[in-house]
Scaffold this motif. Structure first.
Motif, mmCIF file in Angstrom:
data_model
loop_
_atom_site.group_PDB
_atom_site.id
_atom_site.type_symbol
_atom_site.label_atom_id
_atom_site.label_comp_id
_atom_site.label_asym_id
_atom_site.label_seq_id
_atom_site.Cartn_x
_atom_site.Cartn_y
_atom_site.Cartn_z
ATOM 1 N N GLU A 127 96.556 31.371 57.312
ATOM 2 C CA GLU A 127 95.216 30.849 57.051
ATOM 3 C C GLU A 127 95.169 30.144 55.696
ATOM 4 O OE1 GLU A 127 90.552 32.286 56.784
ATOM 5 O OE2 GLU A 127 92.056 33.697 57.496
ATOM 6 N N GLU A 128 95.906 30.667 54.730
ATOM 7 C CA GLU A 128 95.926 30.041 53.404
ATOM 8 C C GLU A 128 96.411 28.594 53.484
ATOM 9 O OE1 GLU A 128 97.254 33.114 54.063
ATOM 10 O OE2 GLU A 128 95.607 34.228 53.133
ATOM 11 N N GLU A 129 97.455 28.366 54.298
ATOM 12 C CA GLU A 129 97.946 26.997 54.441
ATOM 13 C C GLU A 129 96.917 26.128 55.173
ATOM 14 O OE1 GLU A 129 101.716 24.319 55.897
ATOM 15 O OE2 GLU A 129 101.992 26.476 55.674
ATOM 16 N N ALA A 130 96.271 26.685 56.188
ATOM 17 C CA ALA A 130 95.219 25.939 56.892
ATOM 18 C C ALA A 130 94.101 25.559 55.925
ATOM 19 C CB ALA A 130 94.672 26.761 58.058
ATOM 20 N N LEU A 131 93.739 26.467 55.039
ATOM 21 C CA LEU A 131 92.696 26.186 54.050
ATOM 22 C C LEU A 131 93.135 25.096 53.073
ATOM 23 C CD1 LEU A 131 91.509 29.836 53.373
ATOM 24 C CD2 LEU A 131 90.151 28.016 54.442
ATOM 25 N N ARG A 181 92.116 19.006 51.873
ATOM 26 C CA ARG A 181 92.606 17.632 51.727
ATOM 27 C C ARG A 181 92.020 16.680 52.760
ATOM 28 N NH1 ARG A 181 98.988 18.117 50.984
ATOM 29 N NH2 ARG A 181 98.717 15.884 50.669
ATOM 30 N N LEU A 182 91.322 17.218 53.748
ATOM 31 C CA LEU A 182 90.801 16.401 54.834
ATOM 32 C C LEU A 182 89.671 15.516 54.322
ATOM 33 C CD1 LEU A 182 90.362 17.950 58.349
ATOM 34 C CD2 LEU A 182 89.330 15.817 57.694
ATOM 35 N N PRO A 183 89.719 14.206 54.588
ATOM 36 C CA PRO A 183 88.653 13.321 54.100
ATOM 37 C C PRO A 183 87.342 13.542 54.857
ATOM 38 C CG PRO A 183 90.315 12.061 55.310
ATOM 39 C CD PRO A 183 90.777 13.480 55.281
ATOM 40 N N VAL A 184 86.288 13.804 54.112
ATOM 41 C CA VAL A 184 84.950 13.982 54.693
ATOM 42 C C VAL A 184 83.941 13.232 53.837
ATOM 43 C CG1 VAL A 184 85.443 16.237 55.744
ATOM 44 C CG2 VAL A 184 84.517 16.141 53.441
ATOM 45 N N SER A 185 82.740 13.045 54.379
ATOM 46 C CA SER A 185 81.684 12.374 53.627
ATOM 47 C C SER A 185 81.214 13.278 52.491
ATOM 48 C CB SER A 185 80.514 12.033 54.553
ATOM 49 O OG SER A 185 79.923 13.224 55.027
ATOM 50 N N GLU A 186 80.424 12.702 51.595
ATOM 51 C CA GLU A 186 79.900 13.478 50.458
ATOM 52 C C GLU A 186 79.155 14.719 50.917
ATOM 53 O OE1 GLU A 186 77.701 11.514 47.374
ATOM 54 O OE2 GLU A 186 79.006 9.764 47.498
ATOM 55 N N SER A 187 78.407 14.612 51.989
ATOM 56 C CA SER A 187 77.622 15.742 52.474
ATOM 57 C C SER A 187 78.430 16.638 53.410
ATOM 58 C CB SER A 187 76.372 15.251 53.204
ATOM 59 O OG SER A 187 76.753 14.603 54.410
ATOM 60 N N GLY A 188 79.645 16.202 53.740
ATOM 61 C CA GLY A 188 80.425 16.908 54.749
ATOM 62 C C GLY A 188 81.109 18.164 54.242
ATOM 63 N N ARG A 189 81.617 18.908 55.201
ATOM 64 C CA ARG A 189 82.413 20.095 54.896
ATOM 65 C C ARG A 189 83.362 20.339 56.057
ATOM 66 N NH1 ARG A 189 80.892 24.756 57.645
ATOM 67 N NH2 ARG A 189 78.878 24.672 58.659
ATOM 68 N N VAL A 190 84.370 21.153 55.810
ATOM 69 C CA VAL A 190 85.337 21.509 56.835
ATOM 70 C C VAL A 190 85.325 23.022 56.981
ATOM 71 C CG1 VAL A 190 87.762 21.431 57.547
ATOM 72 C CG2 VAL A 190 86.776 19.526 56.249
ATOM 73 N N GLU A 191 85.205 23.467 58.202
ATOM 74 C CA GLU A 191 85.252 24.896 58.512
ATOM 75 C C GLU A 191 86.588 25.173 59.194
ATOM 76 O OE1 GLU A 191 82.886 27.646 61.639
ATOM 77 O OE2 GLU A 191 81.636 26.529 60.203
ATOM 78 N N VAL A 192 87.255 26.241 58.778
ATOM 79 C CA VAL A 192 88.551 26.606 59.346
ATOM 80 C C VAL A 192 88.365 27.824 60.238
ATOM 81 C CG1 VAL A 192 90.901 27.385 58.820
ATOM 82 C CG2 VAL A 192 89.776 25.704 57.339
ATOM 83 N N ARG A 193 88.863 27.711 61.466
ATOM 84 C CA ARG A 193 88.793 28.838 62.414
ATOM 85 C C ARG A 193 90.147 29.046 63.071
ATOM 86 N NH1 ARG A 193 83.346 29.656 65.403
ATOM 87 N NH2 ARG A 193 81.874 29.071 63.774
ATOM 88 N N ARG A 194 90.591 30.287 63.100
ATOM 89 C CA ARG A 194 91.834 30.618 63.803
ATOM 90 C C ARG A 194 91.596 30.504 65.302
ATOM 91 N NH1 ARG A 194 92.178 35.668 62.586
ATOM 92 N NH2 ARG A 194 91.595 36.403 64.634
ATOM 93 N N CYS A 195 92.546 29.928 66.013
ATOM 94 C CA CYS A 195 92.460 29.825 67.464
ATOM 95 C C CYS A 195 93.106 31.080 68.050
ATOM 96 C CB CYS A 195 93.186 28.575 67.963
ATOM 97 S SG CYS A 195 92.497 27.035 67.299
ATOM 98 N N ASP A 196 92.336 31.858 68.786
ATOM 99 C CA ASP A 196 92.808 33.140 69.292
ATOM 100 C C ASP A 196 93.395 33.088 70.693
ATOM 101 O OD1 ASP A 196 92.264 34.621 67.022
ATOM 102 O OD2 ASP A 196 90.219 35.094 67.641
ATOM 103 N N GLY A 197 93.622 31.915 71.218
ATOM 104 C CA GLY A 197 94.178 31.800 72.565
ATOM 105 C C GLY A 197 95.632 32.231 72.606
ATOM 106 N N PRO A 198 96.192 32.294 73.793
ATOM 107 C CA PRO A 198 97.610 32.651 73.914
ATOM 108 C C PRO A 198 98.476 31.574 73.279
ATOM 109 C CG PRO A 198 96.750 31.923 76.016
ATOM 110 C CD PRO A 198 95.582 31.987 75.073
#
Length: 116
Positions: free
Chosen positions: A79-83, A88-105
């Motif tokens: 998760e630390e690497e995902a964060l 580094r992901l480009p987003v707008s000034e008002s934007g944000r990025v949410e990180v979620r682990r995918c729990d599928g097989p």
């Protein structure tokens, strides 16, 4: 492990962008994808999400309301690497990025079976 990087922003930000600003955002996202690939990160999926059909012709979100507008699914060891990638992901000034682990097989690269 696979992690979804969910990109949130205000639709009104996109609506205010000039064609040149939109192209710059696309260019920045393509560069981000190249950085991931060059670092050996497996990109499972990435897309700018279209506006929902149900919203066509309706007023967009009000100022200050964030909507999901894109996503990347990447495979990294922690998760630390995902964060770190999310930061580094480009987003707008008002934007944000949410990180979620995918729990599928876990995904495998098995060949597709065909009927004879």
């Amino acid at each position: 492990m696979e992690y979804a990087l969910l990109v949130f922003g205000q639709e009104t930000d996109w609506d205010r962008m000039t064609p040149e600003e939109r192209e710059a955002r696309f260019t920045a996202n393509r560069a981000f994808g190249r950085e991931l690939a060059e670092a050996g990160v497996r990109i499972v999926y990435g897309a700018r999400l279209a506006r929902p059909t149900a919203a066509e012709g309706e007023p967009r979100a009000a100022e200050g309301v964030l909507e999901v507008g894109g996503l990347w699914v990447i495979e990294v060891p922690s998760e630390e690497e995902a964060l770190r990638w999310a930061a580094r992901l480009p987003v707008s000034e008002s934007g944000r990025v949410e990180v979620r682990r995918c729990d599928g097989p876990p995904r495998t690269n098995r060949p597709v079976r065909t009927e004879n």
